[in-house]
Design an enzyme around this catalytic site. Structure first.
Site, mmCIF file in Angstrom:
data_model
loop_
_atom_site.group_PDB
_atom_site.id
_atom_site.type_symbol
_atom_site.label_atom_id
_atom_site.label_comp_id
_atom_site.label_asym_id
_atom_site.label_seq_id
_atom_site.Cartn_x
_atom_site.Cartn_y
_atom_site.Cartn_z
ATOM 1 N N GLY A 143 7.683 -1.019 8.224
ATOM 2 C CA GLY A 143 6.838 -1.900 9.106
ATOM 3 C C GLY A 143 7.497 -1.347 10.876
ATOM 4 C CB ALA A 188 6.288 -5.778 12.358
ATOM 5 C CG HIS A 213 -1.601 4.386 -3.212
ATOM 6 N ND1 HIS A 213 -1.033 5.604 -2.076
ATOM 7 C CD2 HIS A 213 -0.420 3.593 -2.442
ATOM 8 C CE1 HIS A 213 0.175 5.379 -1.830
ATOM 9 N NE2 HIS A 213 0.188 4.110 -1.885
ATOM 10 C CG MET A 248 3.638 3.951 3.573
ATOM 11 S SD MET A 248 2.221 4.559 2.290
ATOM 12 C CE MET A 248 0.979 4.858 3.515
ATOM 13 C CG ASP A 301 8.921 -9.060 8.252
ATOM 14 O OD1 ASP A 301 8.355 -9.900 7.564
ATOM 15 O OD2 ASP A 301 8.820 -7.954 7.853
ATOM 16 C CB ILE A 307 0.381 -0.269 3.298
ATOM 17 C CG1 ILE A 307 0.038 0.805 4.704
ATOM 18 C CG2 ILE A 307 1.839 0.394 3.079
ATOM 19 C CD1 ILE A 307 0.776 1.019 5.849
ATOM 20 C CB SER A 308 1.479 -5.023 0.101
ATOM 21 O OG SER A 308 1.406 -5.001 1.413
ATOM 22 C CG ASN A 309 2.546 0.422 -2.771
ATOM 23 O OD1 ASN A 309 1.495 0.771 -3.168
ATOM 24 N ND2 ASN A 309 3.497 1.022 -2.210
ATOM 25 C CG ASP A 364 -1.258 8.715 -2.733
ATOM 26 O OD1 ASP A 364 -0.494 9.122 -2.619
ATOM 27 O OD2 ASP A 364 -2.264 8.157 -2.850
ATOM 28 N NE ARG A 421 7.991 2.771 -7.556
ATOM 29 C CZ ARG A 421 7.431 3.616 -7.203
ATOM 30 N NH1 ARG A 421 6.452 3.855 -6.749
ATOM 31 N NH2 ARG A 421 8.083 4.343 -8.570
#
Length: 352
Positions: free
Chosen positions: A45, A40, A217, A267, A65, A157-159, A190, A121
């Site tokens: 977050g 968060a 995704h 996001m 967190d 949501i975490s990639n 997306d 990223r």
């Protein structure tokens, strides 16, 4: 003699059970709703938590967190809405081993758990480069969900989502509480991007556009079905451009931020839209359909993003994605092997 880990876990569960007994609702019959945001204080977050605090659908907001959550929760608490807020940190390491009481406090009684936790990223990184770090984070957090809120809907949501959702599924399976209707990968960004780009291309208000986006995704696994947008007309060049931009919109933001972050605000907005729709459906609102990355058998990939009808218990029905144009079929054939490999990577990580 020191208490066993199992005994400590039992004690903690009893503490949280007392807290949970004060709540008069359950995920399947919620008239109120508790949302937990894990991660968060991060770039996604914080704005996500802010939007949840502003949502009339959210009654309780729990922020978690590894740093800073009491401050974020205190800050949010000054916003004059009905949503109550709390923030917790991980419990200190202790012996005998005991459950993470900070995480337990956040998750106990949660109806929806949104997980944007992880590292962002940076330029030159792909979602796959994030795998080892974020995979471990998601695995640990979902283990907490399995212990403290096994009936909650988990929105990942975490990639890389194509891998982290299968990791979450395997964790829940091992804990004996997996329900495919309640585990979803959030691909709403997306759709937001596709709607925005179509609106700009056609001179329409993007709020009036709803593009179906299927697959996964990440990169070419993202397939927007622009052929299904009523009244839209694209040249071959325009179609190629907006398809590529939808697939690699994240790269566009990473490059523009020049190393200072990734797509966080958009996001967060997409995650908020998704979460609010899930809660509306849980409260009984009919006709809530949104794309999500879920387990299904529409293709030979075990997980696939497609329109889903949401209800009181999560994904009520996985809907078919309709007919593909020849152009989309070409992308579909390219995408599927890549998607399946990313899914398997997540499964293998969870089971190693």
């Amino acid at each position: 003699m020191f208490a066993s880990k199992a005994a400590a876990s039992s004690l903690a569960k009893n503490v949280f059970k007392k807290s949970n007994a004060l709540r008069s609702f359950h995920a399947t019959t919620a008239s109120n709703a508790k949302v937990a945001v894990l991660g968060a204080t991060g770039g996604i977050g914080q704005p996500l938590s802010l939007l949840c605090k502003l949502s009339p659908e959210v009654d309780e907001l729990a922020c978690y967190d590894i740093v800073g959550t009491p401050g974020v929760a205190a800050d949010l608490s000054h916003i004059p809405t009905k949503t109550t807020t709390m923030g917790s940190l991980p419990s200190q390491v202790a012996w005998p081993p005991r459950p993470n009481e900070g995480l337990g406090e956040c998750l106990t009684g949660a109806d929806v758990v949104v997980i944007p936790a992880g590292v962002p990223r940076k330029p030159g990184m792909t979602r796959d480069d994030l795998f080892n770090t974020n995979a471990s984070i998601v695995k640990t957090l979902v283990e907490g969900c399995a212990e403290f809120c096994p009936d909650a809907i988990l929105a990942i949501i975490s990639n890389p989502v194509n891998s982290t959702v299968p990791i979450a599924a395997e964790v829940m399976k091992k804990a004996g509480c997996y329900d495919k209707k309640k585990l979803v990968g959030v691909t709403t960004l997306d759709v937001c991007r596709a709607n925005t780009f179509v609106g700009a291309s056609q001179g329409w208000d993007p709020k009036d556009v709803n593009v179906t986006v299927i697959g996964g995704h990440a990169g070419i696994t993202i397939l927007p079905l622009f052929s299904q947008v009523p009244g839209a007309k694209f040249s071959d060049e325009e179609l190629e451009a907006i398809t590529h931009r939808t697939q690699f919109g994240g790269d566009e933001v990473v490059k523009a931020k020049a190393g200072a972050g990734s797509a966080t605000l958009s996001m967060a907005y997409a995650g908020y839209l998704f979460t609010e729709n899930v809660i509306k459906a849980m409260k009984g609102e009919e006709g809530i359909v949104q794309c999500a990355f879920v387990e299904n058998d529409l293709t030979d990939a075990p997980y696939f993003a497609t329109p889903c009808k949401f209800g009181k218990n999560g994904v009520e029905e996985v809907l078919p994605f309709g007919e593909l144009s020849a152009y989309e079929k070409t992308w579909f054939d390219k995408m599927l092997p890549e998607l399946k490999a990313q899914i398997q990577k997540g499964v293998d990580f969870a089971n190693k």
